[in-house]
Design a protein around this motif. Structure first.
Motif, PDB file in Angstrom:
ATOM      1  N   LEU A 245      33.500  39.383  63.480  1.00  0.00           N
ATOM      2  CA  LEU A 245      32.731  38.482  64.364  1.00  0.00           C
ATOM      3  C   LEU A 245      32.207  37.532  63.163  1.00  0.00           C
ATOM      4  O   LEU A 245      32.063  36.240  63.754  1.00  0.00           O
ATOM      5  CB  LEU A 245      31.419  39.312  64.385  1.00  0.00           C
ATOM      6  N   LYS A 246      32.125  37.406  62.022  1.00  0.00           N
ATOM      7  CA  LYS A 246      31.671  36.468  61.073  1.00  0.00           C
ATOM      8  C   LYS A 246      33.021  35.641  61.154  1.00  0.00           C
ATOM      9  O   LYS A 246      32.631  34.275  60.865  1.00  0.00           O
ATOM     10  CB  LYS A 246      31.621  37.062  59.655  1.00  0.00           C
ATOM     11  N   VAL A 247      34.132  35.811  61.082  1.00  0.00           N
ATOM     12  CA  VAL A 247      35.388  34.979  61.073  1.00  0.00           C
ATOM     13  C   VAL A 247      35.492  34.311  62.551  1.00  0.00           C
ATOM     14  O   VAL A 247      35.766  33.227  62.494  1.00  0.00           O
ATOM     15  CB  VAL A 247      36.434  35.932  61.070  1.00  0.00           C
ATOM     16  N   HIS A 248      34.989  35.016  63.607  1.00  0.00           N
ATOM     17  CA  HIS A 248      35.009  34.480  64.929  1.00  0.00           C
ATOM     18  C   HIS A 248      33.842  33.312  65.084  1.00  0.00           C
ATOM     19  O   HIS A 248      34.072  32.157  65.380  1.00  0.00           O
ATOM     20  CB  HIS A 248      34.516  35.451  65.901  1.00  0.00           C
ATOM     21  N   ALA A 249      32.895  33.454  64.143  1.00  0.00           N
ATOM     22  CA  ALA A 249      31.728  32.276  63.959  1.00  0.00           C
ATOM     23  C   ALA A 249      32.330  31.078  63.148  1.00  0.00           C
ATOM     24  O   ALA A 249      31.994  30.115  63.443  1.00  0.00           O
ATOM     25  CB  ALA A 249      30.627  33.007  63.595  1.00  0.00           C
ATOM     26  N   ILE A 250      33.291  31.304  62.280  1.00  0.00           N
ATOM     27  CA  ILE A 250      33.922  30.323  61.306  1.00  0.00           C
ATOM     28  C   ILE A 250      34.624  29.790  62.284  1.00  0.00           C
ATOM     29  O   ILE A 250      34.598  28.132  62.202  1.00  0.00           O
ATOM     30  CB  ILE A 250      34.654  31.123  60.247  1.00  0.00           C
ATOM     31  N   LEU A 251      35.368  30.492  63.105  1.00  0.00           N
ATOM     32  CA  LEU A 251      36.431  29.349  63.964  1.00  0.00           C
ATOM     33  C   LEU A 251      35.737  28.592  65.183  1.00  0.00           C
ATOM     34  O   LEU A 251      35.973  27.618  65.229  1.00  0.00           O
ATOM     35  CB  LEU A 251      37.392  30.424  64.535  1.00  0.00           C
TER      36      LEU A 251
ATOM     37  N   VAL B 209      46.161  26.255  66.128  1.00  0.00           N
ATOM     38  CA  VAL B 209      46.301  27.584  66.538  1.00  0.00           C
ATOM     39  C   VAL B 209      44.818  28.178  66.655  1.00  0.00           C
ATOM     40  O   VAL B 209      44.518  29.265  67.126  1.00  0.00           O
ATOM     41  CB  VAL B 209      47.019  28.345  65.371  1.00  0.00           C
ATOM     42  N   ILE B 210      43.627  27.541  66.065  1.00  0.00           N
ATOM     43  CA  ILE B 210      42.434  28.173  66.424  1.00  0.00           C
ATOM     44  C   ILE B 210      42.018  28.322  67.618  1.00  0.00           C
ATOM     45  O   ILE B 210      41.578  29.620  67.986  1.00  0.00           O
ATOM     46  CB  ILE B 210      41.135  27.322  65.544  1.00  0.00           C
ATOM     47  N   PRO B 211      41.994  27.124  68.652  1.00  0.00           N
ATOM     48  CA  PRO B 211      41.541  27.762  69.887  1.00  0.00           C
ATOM     49  C   PRO B 211      42.472  28.785  70.633  1.00  0.00           C
ATOM     50  O   PRO B 211      41.857  29.654  71.523  1.00  0.00           O
ATOM     51  CB  PRO B 211      41.741  26.203  70.773  1.00  0.00           C
ATOM     52  N   LYS B 212      43.816  28.881  70.236  1.00  0.00           N
ATOM     53  CA  LYS B 212      44.466  29.678  71.007  1.00  0.00           C
ATOM     54  C   LYS B 212      44.177  31.386  70.648  1.00  0.00           C
ATOM     55  O   LYS B 212      44.122  32.048  71.261  1.00  0.00           O
ATOM     56  CB  LYS B 212      46.096  29.608  70.450  1.00  0.00           C
ATOM     57  N   MET B 213      43.584  31.410  68.919  1.00  0.00           N
ATOM     58  CA  MET B 213      43.249  32.612  68.436  1.00  0.00           C
ATOM     59  C   MET B 213      41.885  33.208  69.136  1.00  0.00           C
ATOM     60  O   MET B 213      41.872  34.156  69.441  1.00  0.00           O
ATOM     61  CB  MET B 213      43.222  32.553  67.044  1.00  0.00           C
ATOM     62  N   LEU B 214      41.127  32.072  69.394  1.00  0.00           N
ATOM     63  CA  LEU B 214      39.609  32.335  69.994  1.00  0.00           C
ATOM     64  C   LEU B 214      39.709  32.789  71.319  1.00  0.00           C
ATOM     65  O   LEU B 214      39.206  33.791  71.710  1.00  0.00           O
ATOM     66  CB  LEU B 214      38.874  31.162  69.862  1.00  0.00           C
ATOM     67  N   ASP B 215      40.640  32.194  72.186  1.00  0.00           N
ATOM     68  CA  ASP B 215      41.010  32.571  73.467  1.00  0.00           C
ATOM     69  C   ASP B 215      41.618  34.126  73.546  1.00  0.00           C
ATOM     70  O   ASP B 215      41.281  34.741  74.544  1.00  0.00           O
ATOM     71  CB  ASP B 215      41.969  31.567  74.362  1.00  0.00           C
ATOM     72  N   ALA B 216      42.595  34.491  72.737  1.00  0.00           N
ATOM     73  CA  ALA B 216      43.264  35.845  72.924  1.00  0.00           C
ATOM     74  C   ALA B 216      42.587  36.812  72.416  1.00  0.00           C
ATOM     75  O   ALA B 216      42.932  37.921  72.814  1.00  0.00           O
ATOM     76  CB  ALA B 216      44.453  35.533  71.827  1.00  0.00           C
ATOM     77  N   THR B 217      41.320  36.794  71.900  1.00  0.00           N
ATOM     78  CA  THR B 217      40.671  37.963  71.456  1.00  0.00           C
ATOM     79  C   THR B 217      40.368  38.729  72.850  1.00  0.00           C
ATOM     80  O   THR B 217      40.242  40.192  72.441  1.00  0.00           O
ATOM     81  CB  THR B 217      39.358  37.670  70.823  1.00  0.00           C
TER      82      THR B 217
END
Length: 345
Positions: A166-172, A259-267
């Motif tokens: 979750l902390k990495v999610h917050a970073i992104l 790639v960051i928005p793609k990663m956040l969306d894919a979770t």
């Protein structure tokens, strides 16, 4: 019943009530400060009167959505100084509330603008990310640190290894909302020493970085741990394959902005993991076909690798960008001095 027995029973009841009263007093009145601290914890990190960014508010809630769980969180405070149009790299250092001396060692060495023209010019923007502390003393110290250095991102996420994902999610999420134009996001732990100029120069080399890739030490053919009591236990129901997909070593990895928005969306398509680096840089990278760039020749994993045979030069510049496992502020200082002390012709 004998009269003396009645008196005895009366005294026993009185002593019982007196004992209950003493316990209540000890529980409530002697712990009143602790109760007050608990009830006011959320307000101990003060609101910044002038919003540091138009997208920011303490009331804004962000969501980490997984297939099996959903977590809402907020940025309690963020730095006033933000990325500028020339910011190419945002570095976010994972830290914890009590690591004051370690953060100071980093500020005095590789994050110091006096030691890096790119930090001074805001080509590189550096912040620490921590979770709000659970007691008044720590939060008071953090508030002073915010006022003095203006480099803390504070979230209301619970601090634990199991929730590092979750902390990495917050970073992104922070990158997307407050530094979207920067080409790269570096996630790094606070037990590393960094040669900043070499790291920054790698951003211009196609073999070292890309806005469409993730860079770091690549691990291949790593098997999941199936022992239930192990901190990295992975049940078959979460991941049934014999080996993880290739992933980037967690202490430091560079993510391109595309790639960051793609990663956040894919979770939302995956269950929540404990092993943060496997999930973000392996599971999601494979699913999204994100290219991985190997930095194995430029990163050291242990302090014992800080030896002359490793600290050599490439094309007139020091070869190594960073070293991990710097346990304590003095080791960070010593590691930094060794990385930057390499003499190249």
């Amino acid at each position: 019943m004998h009269p003396s027995d009645s008196c005895m029973n009366l005294w026993r009841r009185l002593w019982k009530y007196l004992l209950i009263a003493v316990v209540l007093y000890a529980t409530v009145f002697l712990n009143i400060d602790r109760i007050r601290t608990f009830s006011t914890e959320s307000s101990l990190v003060q609101v910044i009167e002038t919003p540091p960014h138009p997208n920011w508010s303490q009331n804004t809630t962000y969501s980490a959505q997984f297939k099996d769980q959903r977590h809402s969180y907020q940025f309690v405070t963020i730095p006033k100084k933000q990325c500028s149009n020339n910011t190419k790299l945002q570095i976010t250092i994972l830290s914890t509330a009590g690591n004051f001396e370690i953060r100071q060692a980093i500020r005095d060495t590789w994050a110091n603008p006096n030691n890096s023209k790119h930090v001074e010019n805001n080509d590189i923007r550096i912040s620490f990310i921590i979770s709000a502390a659970q007691n008044e003393f720590l939060n008071s110290s953090i508030q002073k640190e915010i006022e003095k250095y203006d480099d803390l991102i504070v979230t209301d996420l619970y601090e634990s290894y199991e929730l590092l994902i979750l902390k990495v999610h917050a970073i992104l999420t922070y990158k997307q909302n407050f530094c979207e134009s920067a080409d790269f996001q570096l996630k790094i732990d606070d037990d590393m020493a960094v040669y900043m100029e070499g790291l920054y120069d790698s951003l211009s080399e196609k073999k070292q970085s890309s806005v469409d890739a993730i860079s770091g030490i690549i691990w291949r053919n790593s098997p999941p741990v199936r022992e239930k009591k192990h901190r990295w236990y992975v049940p078959m129901t979460l991941y049934s394959q014999k080996h993880f997909p290739p992933y980037i070593d967690g202490p430091i990895y560079l993510i391109g902005k595309n790639v960051i928005p793609k990663m956040l969306d894919a979770t939302k398509n995956y269950s929540q993991w404990i092993i943060e680096d496997v999930f973000w840089t392996g599971i999601l990278a494979k699913a999204l076909q994100i290219r991985q760039i190997n930095w194995a020749n430029h990163l050291l994993r242990y302090v014992i690798e800080l030896v002359p045979s490793r600290l050599k030069c490439l094309n007139g510049k020091p070869l190594i960008y960073a070293v991990h496992n710097m346990k304590g502020p003095q080791m960070i200082i010593d590691g930094y001095n060794k990385l930057t002390g390499v003499k190249c012709q």
